[in-house]
Design an enzyme around this catalytic site. Structure first.
Site, PDB file in Angstrom:
ATOM      1  N   GLU A   8      10.513  -4.779   4.512  1.00 52.76           N
ATOM      2  CA  GLU A   8      10.592  -6.172   4.052  1.00 52.76           C
ATOM      3  C   GLU A   8      10.267  -6.262   2.559  1.00 52.76           C
ATOM      4  OE1 GLU A   8       9.005  -5.035   6.685  1.00 52.76           O
ATOM      5  OE2 GLU A   8       9.067  -6.440   8.369  1.00 52.76           O
TER       6      GLU A   8
ATOM      7  N   GLY B 274      -4.915  -2.129   5.091  1.00 50.52           N
ATOM      8  CA  GLY B 274      -4.163  -3.279   4.590  1.00 50.52           C
ATOM      9  C   GLY B 274      -4.854  -4.600   4.891  1.00 50.52           C
ATOM     10  N   ARG B 275      -5.333  -4.743   6.121  1.00 46.72           N
ATOM     11  CA  ARG B 275      -5.936  -6.023   6.522  1.00 46.72           C
ATOM     12  C   ARG B 275      -7.356  -6.201   6.000  1.00 46.72           C
ATOM     13  NH1 ARG B 275      -4.837  -2.593  10.630  1.00 46.72           N
ATOM     14  NH2 ARG B 275      -6.492  -1.844  11.994  1.00 46.72           N
TER      15      ARG B 275
ATOM     16  N   LYS C 239       0.844  -1.202   0.000  1.00 47.07           N
ATOM     17  CA  LYS C 239       0.000   0.000   0.000  1.00 47.07           C
ATOM     18  C   LYS C 239       0.873   1.244   0.000  1.00 47.07           C
ATOM     19  CE  LYS C 239      -3.598   2.179   2.769  1.00 47.07           C
ATOM     20  NZ  LYS C 239      -4.513   2.057   3.903  1.00 47.07           N
TER      21      LYS C 239
ATOM     22  N   GLU D 141      -4.796  -6.884  14.793  1.00 49.04           N
ATOM     23  CA  GLU D 141      -4.324  -5.542  14.440  1.00 49.04           C
ATOM     24  C   GLU D 141      -5.491  -4.560  14.566  1.00 49.04           C
ATOM     25  OE1 GLU D 141      -0.726  -4.729  11.588  1.00 49.04           O
ATOM     26  OE2 GLU D 141      -2.527  -4.413  10.400  1.00 49.04           O
TER      27      GLU D 141
ATOM     28  N   HIS E  63      -5.595 -33.578  17.429  1.00 52.73           N
ATOM     29  CA  HIS E  63      -4.511 -34.443  17.910  1.00 52.73           C
ATOM     30  C   HIS E  63      -3.341 -33.618  18.424  1.00 52.73           C
ATOM     31  CE1 HIS E  63      -6.559 -37.976  16.336  1.00 52.73           C
ATOM     32  NE2 HIS E  63      -7.007 -37.124  15.439  1.00 52.73           N
TER      33      HIS E  63
HETATM   34  O1  F6P Z   1       3.175  -3.109   9.863  1.00 51.80           O
HETATM   35  C1  F6P Z   1       1.821  -3.272   9.720  1.00 51.80           C
HETATM   36  C2  F6P Z   1       1.344  -2.885   8.362  1.00 51.80           C
HETATM   37  O2  F6P Z   1       1.265  -1.513   8.255  1.00 51.80           O
HETATM   38  C3  F6P Z   1       0.015  -3.544   8.066  1.00 51.80           C
HETATM   39  O3  F6P Z   1      -1.052  -2.849   8.580  1.00 51.80           O
HETATM   40  C4  F6P Z   1       0.046  -3.646   6.594  1.00 51.80           C
HETATM   41  O4  F6P Z   1      -0.898  -4.572   6.146  1.00 51.80           O
HETATM   42  C5  F6P Z   1       1.477  -4.079   6.372  1.00 51.80           C
HETATM   43  O5  F6P Z   1       2.208  -3.354   7.331  1.00 51.80           O
HETATM   44  C6  F6P Z   1       2.031  -3.865   4.995  1.00 51.80           C
HETATM   45  O6  F6P Z   1       2.015  -2.532   4.590  1.00 51.80           O
HETATM   46  P1  F6P Z   1       2.212  -2.134   3.082  1.00 51.80           P
HETATM   47  O7  F6P Z   1       1.114  -2.745   2.278  1.00 51.80           O
HETATM   48  O8  F6P Z   1       2.160  -0.632   3.061  1.00 51.80           O
HETATM   49  O9  F6P Z   1       3.560  -2.639   2.625  1.00 51.80           O
END
Ligand code: F6P
Length: 549
Positions: free
Chosen positions: A220, A275-276, A214, A361, A392
């Site tokens: 990452e 995002g979620r 987003k 979240e 199990h």
């Molecule tokens: O660190 C949490 C967060 O902001 C989430 O809410 C979001 O889904 C995720 O990181 C990824 O963010 P982006 O889509 O901006 O890379």
């Protein structure tokens, strides 16, 4: 006291319905589900609700008609109806980020009108969907060629959090409907293992990366995206290849262009999609590539059916409202700290992980919308595994442990892979578990069966463990949409009762900021001057010393 803190919003525990619920809880807390079912032979059919393709049996919760009446009264006192309406009208119910919350617009019919700041967003939503459909069709048909003229056979989504969990879950859930001659993978972790394992057997000439972020600023995702770029170019050897092998999903076109992705191949979404709550936006491009545009639209229609149900069904028959209120009852009155989500459908194996972000979240919050500390515990911990595997493993604790773990059981009447007796055995286990959890096995029953008296305490199951059962006919793209929307709206319901902002996530920021400070301390060649606490300093020094082998 802050301005926010001085507002007149009543404390939750001062509300008449809350106090009535607290008094009611004192009266019913020792009631056993055995008794409740014995007293009302119709209970298992009465305490149910059906809507938007799903059937909810909530009769195995520790509630009476009075409990439900008071919970519905609480929803009224907390202004749930007005809050739902505010969301659907595009008001800024995400107060701390001053944003509208309009994931419901992502699945609105083209004929609907939903405004944000006076602008109807539905046409934009449909334009992006059409763009996704055109692109998906060209990749799936082999018309979209990689830089060396080969068709795309592998699709890798790079994203994290909401830009990963929804796509992964939906791909796994709808695998039955997916193109089996294409490979779909997902890279999220900044741990290089994730990248290596996802790409080791793939050919860059046939691989398309979807960079899904987003913000297009997430450490990452950008790290993995740059690694993917280098991996592709090692073989393709020409910068121009990026345009054929990388597309982006983002709200940040500047960041996308800077990375070298043609913004004609960027699929947008909007800051009013959290995002979620985004798996049904352009974030679902990998899903559409896997299952095709028609199936994707069927999934959207499932979401939309649940949206309509949530918005228009009286609360006493409203699935997300009932589930949300029961979650509040279990959490705040019965003291349950977690909820186990147990899908009896192997394709839903990532559904609990998806729900962890959606629920935790959203509702892991310590202050109210007014900025004052909440006066009751908020969001419980969600976790789970598919049945029957979990049986199990951890079910023992749910049956006989000392903690109360309410469970959501999810099952489908028709299997996607009919195989001999398998499906009847699967569903028999689901029904048996809810029965065992509710009714248990008493010492008297065990004695009557001749169990040696020393063994009786070990074998006794108290029962009285609350469960919901959600049943649908078959796992389809449509049912997946219904199911996800059910939980989305249950989360909102809980958040409204707690008067919290279910749509921000400030808590995750601190760790990100601190990591940015530590990265140069790990990467510099000279011994860094460390100014952390003694534990963090020692860990960093030890890591620097030992990483060289
Ligand atoms: O660190 C949490 C967060 O902001 C989430 O809410 C979001 O889904 C995720 O990181 C990824 O963010 P982006 O889509 O901006 O890379």
């Amino acid at each position: 006291m802050t301005d926010a803190a001085s507002t007149s919003h009543p404390r939750l525990t001062d509300r008449p319905a809350w106090q009535a619920l607290a008094a009611h809880h004192r009266q019913v807390r020792d009631l056993h589900l055995r008794q409740l079912f014995a007293d009302d032979p119709q209970r298992g059919e009465r305490l149910t609700a059906e809507g938007a393709g799903l059937y909810l049996d909530y009769s195995k919760n520790r509630v009476t008609d009075e409990t439900i009446k008071l919970l519905l009264q609480l929803a009224d006192e907390c202004g749930l109806a007005a809050r739902i309406d505010a969301m659907f009208r595009g008001q800024q119910i995400n107060a701390s980020e001053q944003r509208a919350v309009l994931h419901v617009a992502l699945r609105a019919d083209a004929s609907e009108r939903i405004e944000v700041d006076g602008v109807d967003v539905v046409p934009e939503v449909h334009a992006v969907l059409d763009h996704m459909a055109t692109f998906s069709a060209s990749v799936r048909s082999g018309r979209w060629l990689g830089y060396t003229g080969r068709a795309i056979r592998n699709v890798i989504n790079i994203g994290i959090g909401g830009s990963d969990l929804g796509p992964v879950m939906a791909y796994e859930a709808l695998r039955h409907y997916s193109r089996r001659d294409m490979t779909f993978r997902f890279i999220s972790n900044v741990d290089g293992t994730d990248f290596e394992e996802a790409t080791r057997d793939l050919d860059p000439e046939e691989t398309l990366f979807i960079i899904c972020s987003k913000t297009f600023a997430t450490l990452e995702t950008l790290t993995n995206a740059h690694t993917a770029r280098a991996w592709s170019l090692r073989k393709l050897k020409d910068e121009r290849a990026v345009q054929r092998h990388f597309v982006a999903i983002s709200t940040n076109s500047e960041g996308v262009a800077k990375f070298g992705i043609d913004t004609a191949n960027m699929f947008g979404f909007w800051d009013w999609v959290g995002g979620r709550y985004s798996m049904d936006s352009a974030v679902g491009l990998s899903t559409m590539l896997a299952i095709g545009a028609e199936n994707f639209r069927a999934m959207l229609s499932g979401f939309h059916a649940m949206d309509r149900h949530f918005r228009s069904t009286p609360f006493d028959q409203n699935l997300p409202v009932l589930m949300g209120l029961l979650a509040v009852w279990n959490n705040n009155f019965l003291g349950a700290q977690t909820v186990a989500v147990l899908p009896y459908e192997h394709y839903l194996k990532r559904f609990p992980a998806y729900l962890q972000q959606l629920t935790m979240e959203s509702n892991g919050k310590h202050v109210t919308l007014d900025g004052v500390p909440v006066d009751v515990p908020t969001g419980p911990v969600y976790w789970g595994e598919p049945g029957t595997n979990g049986q199990h493993s951890f079910y023992q604790l749910i049956h006989q442990g000392t903690r109360l773990v309410p469970c959501d059981f999810i099952g489908f009447c028709q299997p996607l892979n009919p195989l001999g007796r398998h499906h009847d055995l699967l569903l028999a286990n689901l029904f048996a578990q809810t029965e065992a959890l509710a009714f248990g096995k008493t010492a008297q029953q065990l004695e009557a069966e001749g169990t040696p008296s020393w063994l009786v305490p070990h074998r006794t199951c108290e029962g009285n463990r609350p469960t919901n059962t959600v049943l649908a006919q078959r796992l389809t793209p449509e049912t997946l949409g219904q199911l996800v929307a059910l939980y989305e709206h249950s989360v909102l319901t809980q958040g409204v009762i707690w008067h919290i902002d279910s749509f921000d996530q400030w808590g995750v920021e601190l760790g990100k900021v601190l990591a940015q400070r530590i990265i140069p301390e790990l990467e510099c060649t000279d011994e860094p001057k460390l100014g952390h606490d003694s534990s963090t300093n020692a860990l960093i020094r030890r890591y620097r010393r030992l990483r060289e082998g």
